[in-house]
Enzyme design. Sequence first.
Site, short mmCIF file in Angstrom:
data_model
loop_
_atom_site.label_atom_id
_atom_site.label_comp_id
_atom_site.label_asym_id
_atom_site.label_seq_id
_atom_site.Cartn_x
_atom_site.Cartn_y
_atom_site.Cartn_z
N GLU A 475 0.82 -1.21 0.00
CA GLU A 475 0.00 0.00 0.00
C GLU A 475 0.86 1.26 0.00
O GLU A 475 0.50 2.27 -0.62
CB GLU A 475 -0.97 0.00 1.19
CG GLU A 475 -1.94 -1.17 1.21
CD GLU A 475 -2.73 -1.36 -0.09
OE1 GLU A 475 -2.92 -0.36 -0.81
OE2 GLU A 475 -3.13 -2.50 -0.37
N HIS A 478 1.75 2.12 -3.53
CA HIS A 478 0.71 2.94 -4.16
C HIS A 478 0.82 4.40 -3.69
O HIS A 478 0.72 5.34 -4.49
CB HIS A 478 -0.68 2.44 -3.78
CG HIS A 478 -1.14 1.23 -4.52
ND1 HIS A 478 -1.10 1.13 -5.90
CD2 HIS A 478 -1.69 0.06 -4.08
CE1 HIS A 478 -1.60 -0.04 -6.27
NE2 HIS A 478 -1.97 -0.70 -5.19
#
Length: 689
Positions: A475, A478
Site C-alpha cells: 500500500e 501505491h
Amino acid sequence: MSIDALLEISTLPNHAPAFDQIGEDDYLPAIEKAIAEARANIEAIRDNDVDPTFENTIVALETSSEKLDQAASIFYNSLSAVGGDKLHALAEEIGPISAEFSNDIMLDEKLFARVKAIYDAKDKLNLTEEQQTLLDNTYKGFVRSGAMLDADKKKRYREISQEMSTLGPKFMNNAKKSMEAFELVIENENDLSGIPEGAIEAAKMAADEKGYTGKYLFTLDFPSYLPVIQYADNRDIREKIWRAMATRAWSEDGTDQFDNSENAKKIARLRHERANLLGYPTHAHFVLERRMAETPETVLDFLEKLKTAYKPAAVKDLNDLKVFARDEHGLDDLKPWDATYYSEKLKQKLFNFSSEDLRPYFPLDNVLDGCFEHFTKLFNLTFTRNDEYPVWHEDVKAFDVHDKTNGTFVGTLYGDFHPRSGKKDGAWKTSYRDQGLLGGKVERPVIAIVCNFTKPTKERPSLLSHGEVTTLFHEMGHAIHALLSDVTYQSLAGTNVLWDFVELPSQVQENWCYEKETLDLFARHYKTGETIPQDLIDKIIKAKNFMVGMGGLRQVSLGTLDMQWHAFDPARVDDVAKFEDEVLADFKLFDRLGGPTSTAFNHIFAGGYSAGYYSYKWAEVLDADTFELFLETGLYNRETAESYKNHVLSRGGSLPPNVLYQNFRGRDADPDSLLRREGLIKPGTEKVA
C-alpha cells in the site's frame, strides 16, 4: 459542523480536509451545492461565445468541479474507512444524484461539440505530451460515456447509470454486514488450543468490549480469522469459521437479507447492456480498450498460460499436503478448512519455523518507521508525524512528506491501520486530493493508506505477520506513486494510470520484504530489541515459494471468474453458485463446500476491478522484471531508483504505460520473469521447473 468544510479550500497544512468540522448531515447538502456550482461552471464552458481552445474547454472542464471532487472524495473515503448505516444510506441517495450530473455533462451535445472540435484539430495545436493525453482522455471519456448515442439510447444509458449508482454501494454494504453478523464466541479454553497467545488476547479484549465477559470472540476480520483457520487444533471450530467466511453475502435458498446473488447478476447485466449500447460486444471489450491488455482474448490467453504453469504445481502442493496430513496426523479426508492449518504445519516441518515466530519481530510502529526509512533510501523522502491534521478516527496518524535533498514538501500521508465496526475489510490506498491544479495552482497530494492489521492489546503492541508487513509495503508503494507525482492535471496524477499498470508500483515493493538489508531496518524483537536472526531470514526466503502453485492458481481462478462474468453475456447466469462451479471446474482442488466467491467479490462488483482482476498477475510480471534490475544493480542503487522515479512514478498517467516502462527498462517486460521468481521456470530456460 458546516458544509463549508467539505467545499472550501481549507487553511490546514496542504489544504487537507477539516475532518473535525464535518458531520454526516453535511455530505448531502454539500454535494448538492457543489453540483449546482459545477453545473454552472460547465454551462459557462458550453455557452462560451469564444471558439473552443485547449485552455477554455479542456482545462476548464478539468477544473470545473473542484469543490464537488473534494466533497465526494471525503464522502466516499469515509464510506469505506468509517462506514455505518447512515453513510451507506447516503451513498444510495448521493449515487443517483452524482450519476445524473455526470450524464448531463457527458451527454450534452453542445459541450461535446466543443471538445470534438479541439480533438479533431489536435495535430495543429502544438500540445505537450501531457496535454495531448488530457485531450485524448477527455474526448474518449465523452465517447465512452454515450456522447455519440442517439436520443433513445442516451435515455436508456441514463437509466442504467442511475440504477448502477446504487447497486455497487448495496453490494459492498451487504458483504460488510454479512461479515459483521458472524461471531464465534468460545467459552472453553481447551478450544483455543494451538491459537497464538496474541490472537487469544485480542479475542478476549474483543469479547470484553462486546460484554462477553470471560469469553473469547473471533470474527471474520482477517486479523481475527487467520489465526483460527491457520492454528486452531479444534477442527470443528476451523470448519465453523471457514464456512462463515465462505458463505458471506450468500445463502443456499436466497433468503438471507445480505445475499448478493441478485445484485451481482444485476450489476453484470447492466454493464453488459451499457457496453452493447456503446457498440462493444461485452463489458470486458469496453473496459479493456483502455488497458494495456487491450482485448479479452489477450487476457484469457495470459490467464491460460499462467494456469498451465500453476495447476501442476498446485496439484503437487495439494498432494504433498494430503500425504503429510495423512501420514503424520492421521487425517484421511483433507477439507478446505484444513488446508491452511496443515500448510502451516508442513511449513514448520520443512523450514523449521512457524509464521508466528516472525510476529514478535514486526511491531507495527517499528515496521512503519522501517518502511519510511526504506523509502528514504530509495527516493530520499522523509516522513514526519504532524498532529495538526484533524483525522477521521483516533487511530489515524498523519505525516508530512518532504524531499530530504532540498526540503521540498512532497505531500500529506495518513495511515489508518486497524479494523473496527463499519470499516471495510482489506487494505487500500486512496486519495483525498491528487497532485495537480487546485484553485489555479499546482498543489501537492493528500494521500491515505487504510489497512486492517492486528490490533494492539493491553499486554503487547500491534505485532504484524510477515504477510501484513508485505501488505504495508504494497500500500505504501501505491502511496509513493501518488506522492511523487509531478504533473499539471490531477486526472493524470499518481495512480491515475491504466488499471493493469497501477499495481506495478505497489507489488514491486513487496520484494524488499524478503531482503536482509531491508528487514534489518525494522525487524527487531518488541521485548528485547534483538535484530531478527539471520537464520530466520534465511527460512523466510527459503519458504517464499512454499505452496506457490496453490496461491497462484487461486489468483488466476479469480481473474478467470471475473472475465467469465464480463467477457460473455451474463444473461447465461441464473444460479450464481452453479455458474461458478461450471466456469471454475478446471481450477477445482476441493469440492465447493461453501458459497460462491462472487457474492462477496467487492473488487469486481463494488470496486474498480471489473474485467480487470487479471491486472494483479499482469503487474506481477512487470514487478518481477523491475525487481530483477534492482537485484542486478543494487537494492538501493541511486541511479536505478531515480530512473524508476523519473520514468514511472512521477509521470502518472501522462504517457501510455508501455512507453513509461520502456523508457525505464529500455525494453518491454520479460513475460517469464514472474515464473522465474516463483521457481516455476528454471533460470536461463523457458521450461517449467
